[in-house]
Design a protein around this motif. Sequence first.
Motif, PDB file in Angstrom:
ATOM      1  N   GLU A  60      14.006  -9.836  23.089  1.00 58.70           N
ATOM      2  CA  GLU A  60      15.240  -9.870  22.311  1.00 58.70           C
ATOM      3  C   GLU A  60      15.068  -9.139  20.980  1.00 58.70           C
ATOM      4  OE1 GLU A  60      18.515 -13.312  21.424  1.00 58.70           O
ATOM      5  OE2 GLU A  60      16.490 -13.655  20.666  1.00 58.70           O
ATOM      6  N   ARG A  61      13.884  -9.209  20.407  1.00 64.50           N
ATOM      7  CA  ARG A  61      13.633  -8.537  19.135  1.00 64.50           C
ATOM      8  C   ARG A  61      13.847  -7.034  19.266  1.00 64.50           C
ATOM      9  NH1 ARG A  61       8.968  -9.799  19.012  1.00 64.50           N
ATOM     10  NH2 ARG A  61       8.046  -7.879  19.810  1.00 64.50           N
ATOM     11  N   ASP A  62      13.353  -6.445  20.338  1.00 58.49           N
ATOM     12  CA  ASP A  62      13.528  -5.007  20.536  1.00 58.49           C
ATOM     13  C   ASP A  62      14.973  -4.662  20.868  1.00 58.49           C
ATOM     14  OD1 ASP A  62      10.832  -4.856  20.129  1.00 58.49           O
ATOM     15  OD2 ASP A  62      10.329  -4.691  22.262  1.00 58.49           O
TER      16      ASP A  62
ATOM     17  N   LEU B 192      17.112  -4.787  17.636  1.00 55.79           N
ATOM     18  CA  LEU B 192      16.536  -4.189  16.433  1.00 55.79           C
ATOM     19  C   LEU B 192      17.581  -3.411  15.649  1.00 55.79           C
ATOM     20  CD1 LEU B 192      14.031  -3.552  14.716  1.00 55.79           C
ATOM     21  CD2 LEU B 192      13.617  -1.578  16.228  1.00 55.79           C
TER      22      LEU B 192
END
Length: 587
Positions: free
Chosen positions: A279-281, A284
């Motif tokens: 999810e972070r990528d 971003l």
Amino acid sequence: MPRLTLRWKLLLFAVAIAVLPILVAAQTMIRIGQDELKSSANEQLLGVATELTREINDMFERSWLGPLLLIRNALDDERLGVEEKISLLTLGLSAIPDIAALQITLAEADLPLLVTKDDITQRLTNAGLEPLAVLRVAPAAIQAAAEAGDIVAPEVTHVAETDDWLATIVLPLNNPLAGQGAILSARVDLRRLSEIIAGNPFARTGTITLVDDQGRQVLHADRADLHRYPIVAEALSLLSSTSRSLGVEPYARPDGQVMLGAYAFPRPFRWTVLVERPERDAYLAVAKMTSSLLWWGMVGLAVAVLGAVVLSFLISRPILEIDRVATEVGRGNLSVRVVRGVHLKDEIGDLARRMNEMIVGLAERLKLERFVSGGTMAAIRLSRDGAIELGGTRRRATMLFCDIRGYTAFAEQHEAALVVEVLNFYFQHLAGLVQEYQGDIDKFVGDEILAVFTGEEAEHRAVACALAMQAKMAQLSANRPEWNLSIGIGINSGEVIMGAMGSAARMDYTVLGDAVNLAARLCGVAGRGQTLVSNATFEALGESLGAELTARPLTLELKGKRAPTLAYDVAQRATTALEAGGGTASG
């Protein structure tokens, strides 16, 4: 209450935006941007899952099942001997790249007949395995197919020593082989499918996993157990039910990593295609967008009031123009176009251009409907996402071939412009009769018409249409005897393949099959003013001919037919002596 025009509404809206607190405006824009980016990330995951599922479906149906069905149909052919059928297995094995082994199991035989490919046999032998024992289909799978009487879901096994994944496809034969019930089965090497999954561009930034109905990883050597993943548990619950809907959602892995995943279900296998990305990528860009929006929000506050008036005029003028054009299109005027705003390099310009493109498309579609059959338009309307796939379905239909007799000689003796004019003159009348009797003109081929009748009383409507065409042609020819033109008609009923034929770039929605060929042959031998009806169509008519019609049986030698063909010369009783003639005529 006075009506506010679009221009005033835009002006008031721009001013209101200018005086709103900057934090509220920025927060709204940030939230919208986040939603859009998350939606885009979700759509990407779902798109990859859908694309891979479609590739698996296509590979199964076109690369594996389609050729195997052709082999089974050939094995069912009673004209082939046992040796020819065994040779067919060997040729089929070499012609289908992914098939590792083909097997025929007889009901009363102790051991099946097994044909294997050399490459996988060598791999198994080098690993110390007995190839026949590995590639032979288990009796349980054979028994399940025999009880089902049809193709069952492929069973997938893993050969750990060689890291080979094999799918089993079982197809019961319709006819006995060597006097016994027989089952055709195949072992499919999934190596190429594994390479397609690994080579997908998404695999460079995310993870693609195939999971079976037990929650274990497929096409991967370690066969990891993923049933503890929340998204896998949800997918397995859908896989075990009748629902096969797509899904996408964020979740946390057992190790705490937050992922964004999507899943889809291929039709042939009890698998789940799982597509994941941290999810972070995936989000971003949201963080970067947040800081950017805050800065640009301050700039926008300073220039909003100054640009409010200009903006309202720039936006309202093309929008009002588009509204006017849309009103005209709604009234049926397809000659109108959007002029103002077309050259703008923004969304309004895009909208204006798309409006013009839509009008052109509507006009072209109305014109195009005159050049294609009703079956083609129906297939387009019923297709998913407007995409028609190659292939067809078996349906019972009645085919009517109508050929203008004397047309070739007429064309040689007259100018091309007159030839085309005369052909269109007759086609206009004959095509109108096909529509009147609820038929569909499949195509015009030179001076010949192919019409297809389906549904209830298709045979009755086809014969009635043919007699009406003969009567109309006689009436038209009586007014122009110097043209010396008439028609011959052939009608046949039977099972045909109806669907899209050709290539992905150029296809034709038509009917194919021996029933179509027979109707064409009957038309080819029909004389001037003669209507030849096949025995299949005649039997379907039953007692509905009536006293006003005659049906004279004929035994015909037709091209491509080994045995003589029984047909009937059907005509109106009052005009039989004048119109029903023997002999062969050509257009």
